[in-house]
Motif scaffolding. Structure first.
Motif, mmCIF file in Angstrom:
data_model
loop_
_atom_site.group_PDB
_atom_site.id
_atom_site.type_symbol
_atom_site.label_atom_id
_atom_site.label_comp_id
_atom_site.label_asym_id
_atom_site.label_seq_id
_atom_site.Cartn_x
_atom_site.Cartn_y
_atom_site.Cartn_z
ATOM 1 N N VAL A 145 13.641 -4.198 30.095
ATOM 2 C CA VAL A 145 12.721 -4.377 29.196
ATOM 3 C C VAL A 145 12.138 -6.005 30.129
ATOM 4 N N ASN A 146 11.771 -4.512 31.024
ATOM 5 C CA ASN A 146 10.444 -6.251 32.316
ATOM 6 C C ASN A 146 9.536 -6.979 31.666
ATOM 7 N N GLU A 147 8.764 -6.751 30.782
ATOM 8 C CA GLU A 147 8.446 -7.711 30.808
ATOM 9 C C GLU A 147 9.345 -8.856 29.834
ATOM 10 N N ASN A 148 10.355 -8.818 29.703
ATOM 11 C CA ASN A 148 11.007 -10.406 29.057
ATOM 12 C C ASN A 148 11.454 -10.768 30.263
ATOM 13 N N PHE A 149 12.084 -10.321 31.153
ATOM 14 C CA PHE A 149 12.974 -10.563 32.885
ATOM 15 C C PHE A 149 11.590 -11.679 33.213
ATOM 16 N N ASP A 150 12.239 -12.856 33.925
ATOM 17 C CA ASP A 150 11.446 -14.128 33.995
ATOM 18 C C ASP A 150 12.059 -15.185 34.069
ATOM 19 N N PRO A 151 12.713 -14.596 35.679
ATOM 20 C CA PRO A 151 12.750 -15.256 36.836
ATOM 21 C C PRO A 151 12.813 -16.663 37.897
ATOM 22 N N ILE A 152 13.224 -17.404 37.874
ATOM 23 C CA ILE A 152 12.208 -17.984 38.863
ATOM 24 C C ILE A 152 11.927 -18.001 39.882
ATOM 25 N N TYR A 153 10.963 -18.303 40.652
ATOM 26 C CA TYR A 153 10.618 -17.690 41.706
ATOM 27 C C TYR A 153 10.332 -19.383 42.675
ATOM 28 N N PHE A 154 10.976 -18.971 43.856
ATOM 29 C CA PHE A 154 9.925 -20.299 45.510
ATOM 30 C C PHE A 154 9.502 -19.930 45.832
ATOM 31 N N VAL A 155 8.015 -21.538 46.212
ATOM 32 C CA VAL A 155 7.426 -20.831 47.045
ATOM 33 C C VAL A 155 6.999 -22.445 47.271
ATOM 34 N N GLY A 156 6.572 -22.843 49.453
ATOM 35 C CA GLY A 156 6.219 -23.574 49.329
ATOM 36 C C GLY A 156 6.404 -23.498 51.118
ATOM 37 N N ASN A 157 6.415 -24.229 51.797
ATOM 38 C CA ASN A 157 7.360 -24.547 52.910
ATOM 39 C C ASN A 157 8.109 -26.201 53.018
ATOM 40 N N GLN A 158 8.191 -26.464 54.481
ATOM 41 C CA GLN A 158 8.976 -27.592 54.384
ATOM 42 C C GLN A 158 7.919 -29.010 54.680
ATOM 43 N N HIS A 159 6.722 -29.030 54.080
ATOM 44 C CA HIS A 159 6.153 -30.032 53.154
ATOM 45 C C HIS A 159 6.080 -30.682 51.336
ATOM 46 N N GLY A 172 2.712 -4.672 34.678
ATOM 47 C CA GLY A 172 1.668 -3.659 34.973
ATOM 48 C C GLY A 172 2.777 -3.086 35.410
ATOM 49 N N LYS A 173 2.405 -1.638 34.835
ATOM 50 C CA LYS A 173 3.533 -0.236 35.521
ATOM 51 C C LYS A 173 2.838 0.289 36.590
ATOM 52 N N LEU A 174 4.192 0.398 37.340
ATOM 53 C CA LEU A 174 4.229 0.324 38.716
ATOM 54 C C LEU A 174 3.302 2.312 38.840
ATOM 55 N N GLY A 175 2.269 1.931 39.257
ATOM 56 C CA GLY A 175 1.581 2.839 39.465
ATOM 57 C C GLY A 175 -0.300 3.230 39.152
ATOM 58 N N SER A 176 0.159 2.521 37.932
ATOM 59 C CA SER A 176 -1.526 2.386 36.499
ATOM 60 C C SER A 176 -2.265 1.896 37.706
ATOM 61 N N TYR A 177 -2.295 0.956 38.556
ATOM 62 C CA TYR A 177 -3.431 0.219 39.441
ATOM 63 C C TYR A 177 -4.115 1.742 40.217
ATOM 64 N N LEU A 178 -3.648 2.241 40.511
ATOM 65 C CA LEU A 178 -4.005 3.420 41.773
ATOM 66 C C LEU A 178 -4.987 4.801 40.621
ATOM 67 N N ARG A 179 -3.970 5.230 39.558
ATOM 68 C CA ARG A 179 -4.421 5.611 38.479
ATOM 69 C C ARG A 179 -5.579 5.040 37.772
ATOM 70 N N GLN A 180 -5.931 3.435 37.966
ATOM 71 C CA GLN A 180 -6.885 2.693 37.080
ATOM 72 C C GLN A 180 -7.781 3.608 38.104
ATOM 73 N N GLN A 181 -8.162 2.788 39.616
ATOM 74 C CA GLN A 181 -8.956 3.303 40.499
ATOM 75 C C GLN A 181 -8.389 4.247 41.265
ATOM 76 N N LYS A 182 -7.919 5.638 41.079
ATOM 77 C CA LYS A 182 -9.154 7.050 40.891
ATOM 78 C C LYS A 182 -10.015 7.126 39.861
ATOM 79 N N LYS A 183 -9.518 6.891 38.735
ATOM 80 C CA LYS A 183 -10.400 7.431 37.373
ATOM 81 C C LYS A 183 -11.721 6.646 37.653
ATOM 82 N N GLN A 184 -12.051 5.499 38.441
ATOM 83 C CA GLN A 184 -13.515 5.528 38.680
ATOM 84 C C GLN A 184 -14.418 5.626 39.229
#
Length: 184
Positions: A145-159, A172-184
């Motif tokens: 259940v991808n929508e409920n998988f909520d890991p923590i991410y690490f972002v930043g630099n040495q400062h 968002g589902k994989l491929g849905s953005y390309l399909r949406q763009q093709k419809k336009q």
């Protein structure tokens, strides 16, 4: 774009806790965010001078435990405390196949180390996935259940480094953005 001269750059890596056999304390844990996975292979890296790198290179086994935001205190204990036993009774876990499994993890992958390579002062471990364990509520009809998988991410630099969190409403589902763009 502007050149950004920094010694470290974390551009969004999932944080996980490695559980491993330890010759001195029996079993131990450490936090990590350097990894990638392809099929049944996982590669992760550690500082070569760490106890964790030494123990995993010796025993050739570990678990990779992906945690949620509710486990941030455990993550910080595993990551900030060095050269001491950190897998204490207050951290829910079991020992399975001779590695610690953190029972409040979202996902645990049991790994067998196939290759250990050192580059500069970093040790890279290439491992074979022996078993994947996923929290019950994250599986429905044999699918994650991808929508409920909520890991923590690490972002930043040495400062400045920080945690980032996923938002279920931004899935968002994989491929849905390309399909949406093709419809336009």
């Amino acid at each position: 774009m502007k050149e950004f001269d920094t010694a470290k750059l974390y551009y969004g890596f999932p944080i996980f806790i490695l559980g491993y056999p330890d010759a001195e304390s029996g079993y131990n844990i450490t936090a990590c965010s350097s990894s990638y996975s392809l099929g049944s292979m996982v590669v992760f890296g550690l500082g070569s001078d760490s106890n964790t790198a030494e123990q995993i290179a010796h025993f050739k086994r570990c678990s990779l435990n992906v945690m949620s935001a509710e486990s941030l205190a455990t993550i910080e204990k595993a990551g900030f405390l060095h050269k001491r036993p950190k897998l204490t009774p207050d951290i829910p876990h079991i020992i399975q196949d001779d590695v610690p499994i953190l029972t409040d993890a979202l996902l645990t992958i049991e790994l067998k180390i196939a290759r250990v390579e050192t580059f500069l002062n970093n040790t890279n471990f290439t491992a074979h996935v022996e078993k994947r364990l996923v929290r019950d509520d994250l599986i429905e009809n044999d699918r994650l259940v991808n929508e409920n998988f909520d890991p923590i991410y690490f972002v930043g630099n040495q400062h400045r480094r920080s945690y980032r969190f996923l938002e279920p409403e931004r899935s968002g589902k994989l491929g849905s953005y390309l399909r949406q763009q093709k419809k336009q």
